[in-house]
Scaffold this active site. Structure first.
Site, PDB file in Angstrom:
ATOM      1  N   HIS A 309       0.855  -1.186   0.000  1.00 59.64           N
ATOM      2  CA  HIS A 309       0.000   0.000   0.000  1.00 59.64           C
ATOM      3  C   HIS A 309       0.887   1.229   0.000  1.00 59.64           C
ATOM      4  O   HIS A 309       1.945   1.212   0.619  1.00 59.64           O
ATOM      5  CB  HIS A 309      -0.906   0.000   1.243  1.00 59.64           C
ATOM      6  CG  HIS A 309      -2.047   0.947   1.146  1.00 59.64           C
ATOM      7  ND1 HIS A 309      -1.909   2.281   1.435  1.00 59.64           N
ATOM      8  CD2 HIS A 309      -3.329   0.760   0.763  1.00 59.64           C
ATOM      9  CE1 HIS A 309      -3.076   2.871   1.248  1.00 59.64           C
ATOM     10  NE2 HIS A 309      -3.956   1.978   0.827  1.00 59.64           N
ATOM     11  N   ASP A 369      -8.011  -5.125   0.133  1.00 59.98           N
ATOM     12  CA  ASP A 369      -8.547  -5.906  -0.979  1.00 59.98           C
ATOM     13  C   ASP A 369      -8.208  -7.383  -0.901  1.00 59.98           C
ATOM     14  O   ASP A 369      -8.765  -8.182  -1.649  1.00 59.98           O
ATOM     15  CB  ASP A 369      -7.997  -5.366  -2.306  1.00 59.98           C
ATOM     16  CG  ASP A 369      -8.508  -3.979  -2.573  1.00 59.98           C
ATOM     17  OD1 ASP A 369      -9.715  -3.766  -2.406  1.00 59.98           O
ATOM     18  OD2 ASP A 369      -7.709  -3.111  -2.942  1.00 59.98           O
TER      19      ASP A 369
HETATM   20  N1  ACO Z   1       4.237  -7.645  -4.833  1.00 58.61           N
HETATM   21  C1  ACO Z   1       5.574  -7.635  -4.960  1.00 58.61           C
HETATM   22  N2  ACO Z   1       6.351  -6.546  -4.768  1.00 58.61           N
HETATM   23  C2  ACO Z   1       5.727  -5.399  -4.429  1.00 58.61           C
HETATM   24  C3  ACO Z   1       4.327  -5.328  -4.277  1.00 58.61           C
HETATM   25  C4  ACO Z   1       3.577  -6.497  -4.486  1.00 58.61           C
HETATM   26  N3  ACO Z   1       2.261  -6.477  -4.360  1.00 58.61           N
HETATM   27  N4  ACO Z   1       3.997  -4.068  -3.927  1.00 58.61           N
HETATM   28  C5  ACO Z   1       5.140  -3.370  -3.874  1.00 58.61           C
HETATM   29  N5  ACO Z   1       6.193  -4.168  -4.178  1.00 58.61           N
HETATM   30  C6  ACO Z   1       7.610  -3.789  -4.151  1.00 58.61           C
HETATM   31  C7  ACO Z   1       7.985  -2.935  -5.355  1.00 58.61           C
HETATM   32  O1  ACO Z   1       8.459  -3.724  -6.439  1.00 58.61           O
HETATM   33  C8  ACO Z   1       9.070  -2.061  -4.771  1.00 58.61           C
HETATM   34  O2  ACO Z   1      10.257  -2.828  -4.684  1.00 58.61           O
HETATM   35  P1  ACO Z   1      11.703  -2.109  -4.868  1.00 58.61           P
HETATM   36  O3  ACO Z   1      11.813  -1.132  -3.744  1.00 58.61           O
HETATM   37  O4  ACO Z   1      12.670  -3.230  -4.803  1.00 58.61           O
HETATM   38  O5  ACO Z   1      11.660  -1.448  -6.217  1.00 58.61           O
HETATM   39  C9  ACO Z   1       8.608  -1.791  -3.338  1.00 58.61           C
HETATM   40  O6  ACO Z   1       7.800  -2.942  -3.008  1.00 58.61           O
HETATM   41  C10 ACO Z   1       7.799  -0.522  -3.192  1.00 58.61           C
HETATM   42  O7  ACO Z   1       6.717  -0.580  -4.097  1.00 58.61           O
HETATM   43  P2  ACO Z   1       6.128   0.660  -4.907  1.00 58.61           P
HETATM   44  O8  ACO Z   1       5.443   0.132  -6.135  1.00 58.61           O
HETATM   45  O9  ACO Z   1       7.216   1.659  -5.104  1.00 58.61           O
HETATM   46  O10 ACO Z   1       5.105   1.209  -3.862  1.00 58.61           O
HETATM   47  P3  ACO Z   1       3.915   2.162  -4.172  1.00 58.61           P
HETATM   48  O11 ACO Z   1       3.597   2.833  -2.905  1.00 58.61           O
HETATM   49  O12 ACO Z   1       4.201   3.027  -5.354  1.00 58.61           O
HETATM   50  O13 ACO Z   1       2.756   1.157  -4.627  1.00 58.61           O
HETATM   51  C11 ACO Z   1       0.891  -0.277  -4.605  1.00 58.61           C
HETATM   52  C12 ACO Z   1       1.742   0.734  -3.820  1.00 58.61           C
HETATM   53  C13 ACO Z   1       0.479   0.294  -5.973  1.00 58.61           C
HETATM   54  C14 ACO Z   1      -0.396  -0.559  -3.823  1.00 58.61           C
HETATM   55  C15 ACO Z   1       1.707  -1.580  -4.782  1.00 58.61           C
HETATM   56  O14 ACO Z   1       2.072  -2.088  -3.519  1.00 58.61           O
HETATM   57  C16 ACO Z   1       0.962  -2.621  -5.588  1.00 58.61           C
HETATM   58  O15 ACO Z   1       0.993  -2.571  -6.828  1.00 58.61           O
HETATM   59  N6  ACO Z   1       0.262  -3.596  -4.923  1.00 58.61           N
HETATM   60  C17 ACO Z   1      -0.511  -4.578  -5.602  1.00 58.61           C
HETATM   61  C18 ACO Z   1      -1.831  -3.945  -6.062  1.00 58.61           C
HETATM   62  C19 ACO Z   1      -2.792  -3.669  -4.915  1.00 58.61           C
HETATM   63  O16 ACO Z   1      -3.004  -4.522  -4.058  1.00 58.61           O
HETATM   64  N7  ACO Z   1      -3.387  -2.483  -4.933  1.00 58.61           N
HETATM   65  C20 ACO Z   1      -4.383  -2.089  -3.936  1.00 58.61           C
HETATM   66  C21 ACO Z   1      -3.958  -0.897  -3.171  1.00 58.61           C
HETATM   67  S1  ACO Z   1      -5.054  -0.616  -1.853  1.00 58.61           S
HETATM   68  C22 ACO Z   1      -6.359   0.208  -2.491  1.00 58.61           C
HETATM   69  O17 ACO Z   1      -6.326   0.877  -3.471  1.00 58.61           O
HETATM   70  C23 ACO Z   1      -7.589   0.082  -1.756  1.00 58.61           C
END
Ligand code: ACO
Length: 434
Positions: A309, A369
Site C-alpha cells: 500500500h 482488498d
Molecule cells: N508484490 C511484490 N512486490 C511489491 C508489491 C507487491 N504487491 N507491492 C510493492 N512491491 C515492491 C515494489 O516492487 C518495490 O520494490 P523495490 O523497492 O525493490 O523497487 C517496493 O515494493 C515498493 O513498491 P512501490 O510500487 O514503489 O510502492 P507504491 O507505494 O508506489 O505502490 C501499490 C503501492 C500500488 C499498492 C503496490 O504495492 C501494488 O501494486 N500492490 C498490488 C496492487 C494492490 O493490491 N493495490 C491495492 C492498493 S489498496 C487500495 O487501493 C484500496
C-alpha cells in the site's frame, strides 16, 4: 513560543526563504511552501505526491506506519464493531456522530432518495450487455448531472447537501442495475422498509417470481465492508474528485471522475485482481513459494495483488477486520465450497509472504482488498462487480471531501506545475524539408 519554521537556502543565489511549518492535530508536520515560488523562483518536484499534502482536511486520518485509520477521530475498529454504514455516512459528511433523532432523520432522507428517475434506465439499455459494470457506472453517475439542473448551485450548502443525499441514496440502485443489466435480469426498485445493506442485497438478487429472503449475516458483513471502504483521505480517486470539483464542475461529474480513477488495478480494481490471482494459483500445480518468488523477481511483471500500500507500511487495519469477517462467513458455508479453497490459499500466501525478508523489508502487508473479494464471492457478488462495491462505499467519502473543499473559502482551482523536459523553442520545419 517561537513559530516553527524551516529555512531553505538557494546555494546558487545565496537567497533564503523562511517557510512556516504547519502542525496537524495528529500526524506529520507539513511545510507550507506557498511562498517558495514567489520568493526563490522554484517549483517543487514530487511525482505521485509522495511527500505533498494537496489540501488540509478534518475528515479522515491514517498512519500507515502504525496501521491506524480514523474517521473524524473515531478508530475504524470501533466504527466497524458498533456503528452502521449510514451512521458513518452522517459522521463523514456532517463531522459528528448523529443523535438518535438525527440518525432517524438521515436514514429517512436517504431511504426516500433511493429511486432513480425512470429515464435513467434508458442509459443502461444503450450499453452492450457485456459492458463492464464500472463502465456503466462512470456513464450513469455522470449522467445524473442531467437530471438535477435546479439543484446544481455548488455555492449553496443546501443544494450541495441534497446532491450528497442523492448520491449516497441512489448509488445502490445504480450499482445493482449495472449488474442486473449485464445479467439480462429485470431492474428491481428499492424497498423503503429495508436497511441500506439489506436493500442493496434485495436490489441485486431478488427476482420477480420468488420471495427474496435476506441473510442477516450477509447484510451485516456488507454493512461492515461499506464502513471500511467509506473514506481513505487523499487517495487517487478522492484527489481526482477534488481536482475535478475544484474547477466548479458539478458533484455528479466530479464523482464520475472519481469512479473512473478508482477503476484501475493499482487502486480499486485490486480486489478483482486478487481473485484472478488466487484462481490462477489454484489452477496451477505450482507451490505457493513459486508465486512468491515470481512476485519478488524484478524482471517479472507479476506482483502479489492485495499486498502493499502506498501509505500502510504495516498491516492495513481494514484487512484485519475483513479477514475476521471472511472467517465468520466461510465457517457458515457448507464444507468444500470453492470460496473456502480460495480463502485457504490467501491465508497460506499471507503466511509465506509475511515471513519472507523481501516483504518484511519493504513493509508489504495484505491490504483491504486481499480478503474482501472472498467475502463478495460468498455473497454471490461476481468479480466484475467488486470495484463497483468499492465505488458504492466510497461515494460518501468522495462527496464529503468535495463538500469540505467547496465549503473552504480559500479553496482554488487545482493546478499542479511541472518540470518540463521537452524540446526548448525551435522553428517549424515545412513538410517537404523533414
Ligand atoms: N508484490 C511484490 N512486490 C511489491 C508489491 C507487491 N504487491 N507491492 C510493492 N512491491 C515492491 C515494489 O516492487 C518495490 O520494490 P523495490 O523497492 O525493490 O523497487 C517496493 O515494493 C515498493 O513498491 P512501490 O510500487 O514503489 O510502492 P507504491 O507505494 O508506489 O505502490 C501499490 C503501492 C500500488 C499498492 C503496490 O504495492 C501494488 O501494486 N500492490 C498490488 C496492487 C494492490 O493490491 N493495490 C491495492 C492498493 S489498496 C487500495 O487501493 C484500496
Amino acid at each position: 513560543m517561537t513559530k516553527p519554521t524551516v529555512t531553505l537556502t538557494d546555494n546558487l543565489s545565496g537567497k533564503s526563504v523562511e517557510l512556516d511549518v504547519l502542525s496537524p492535530t495528529v500526524g506529520v508536520k507539513t511545510i507550507d511552501i506557498r511562498k517558495l515560488q514567489k520568493e526563490l523562483g522554484y517549483f517543487t518536484y514530487d511525482p505521485g505526491y509522495l511527500a505533498t499534502a494537496s489540501c488540509s482536511s478534518s475528515i479522515t486520518y491514517l498512519d500507515g506506519d502504525e496501521g491506524v485509520l480514523m474517521y473524524r477521530g473515531y478508530p475504524i475498529e470501533q466504527l466497524a464493531e458498533r456503528s452502521s454504514f449510514l451512521e458513518v455516512c452522517y459522521l463523514l459528511y456532517y463531522g459528528e456522530l448523529p443523535s438518535a433523532e438525527r440518525l432517524q432523520w438521515y436514514e429517512n432522507v436517504i431511504t426516500h432518495h433511493t429511486m432513480l428517475h425512470e429515464q435513467v434506465q434508458y442509459f443502461y439499455r444503450g450499453f452492450r450487455r457485456d459492458a463492464h459494470p464500472m463502465a456503466t457506472m462512470v456513464g450513469v453517475v455522470g449522467a445524473l448531472s442531467a437530471f438535477y439542473h435546479d439543484d446544481l448551485d455548488i455555492h449553496d450548502p443546501a443544494q450541495r447537501e441534497r446532491s450528497a443525499h442523492r448520491l449516497v441514496a441512489k448509488m445502490p440502485t445504480i450499482a445493482s442495475w449495472s449488474y442486473r443489466y449485464s445479467m439480462g435480469l429485470p431492474f428491481n426498485y428499492p424497498r423503503n422498509r429495508l436497511t441500506y445493506p439489506e436493500d442493496f442485497l434485495h436490489l441485486m438478487f431478488a427476482v420477480p417470481t420468488e420471495e427474496y429472503e435476506i441473510d442477516p449475516l450477509m447484510a451485516k458483513a456488507l454493512d461492515v465492508i461499506l464502513i471500511l471502504h467509506a473514506d481513505h483521505e487523499q487517495n487517487a480517486s478522492t484527489s481526482t474528485v477534488r481536482l475535478a470539483g475544484s474547477s466548479e464542475a458539478n458533484p455528479f461529474a466530479a464523482v464520475a471522475a472519481g469512479i473512473a480513477s478508482l477503476w484501475g488495478p493499482a487502486h480499486g480494481g485490486a480486489n478483482e485482481a486478487v481473485i484472478n490471482m488466487l484462481r490462477e494459483i489454484e489452477r496451477s500445480d505450482q507451490p505457493l513459494e513459486h508465486w512468491v518468488k515470481r512476485a519478488k523477481d524484478k524482471d517479472d511483471r507479476f506482483r502479489l495483488m492485495g499486498f502493499g500500500h502506498r501509505v500502510y507500511k504495516n498491516y492495513d487495519p481494514r484487512a484485519k477486520i475483513i479477514r475476521e469477517l471472511a472467517n465468520q462467513i466461510l465457517d457458515r458455508l457448507p464444507p468444500g465450497n470453492p470460496n473456502q479453497k480460495l480463502f485457504d490459499i490467501a491465508r497460506d500466501l499471507e503466511q509465506i509472504a509475511l515471513s519472507d525478508d523481501y516483504f518484511k523489508e519493504r513493509g508489504l502487508y495484505p491490504n483491504v482488498d486481499f480478503y474482501s473479494g472472498v467475502i463478495f464471492l460468498s455473497m454471490g457478488i461476481p468479480v466484475s462487480m467488486f470495484t463497483v462495491m468499492f465505488a458504492l462505499a466510497r461515494t460518501v467519502g468522495w462527496i464529503s471531501q468535495w463538500n469540505e473543499m467547496m465549503s473552504d473559502e480559500h479553496s482554488r482551482i487545482g493546478r499542479p506545475r511541472q518540470l518540463y523536459t521537452g524540446a526548448a523553442q525551435r522553428n517549424y520545419v515545412p513538410l517537404g524539408q523533414r
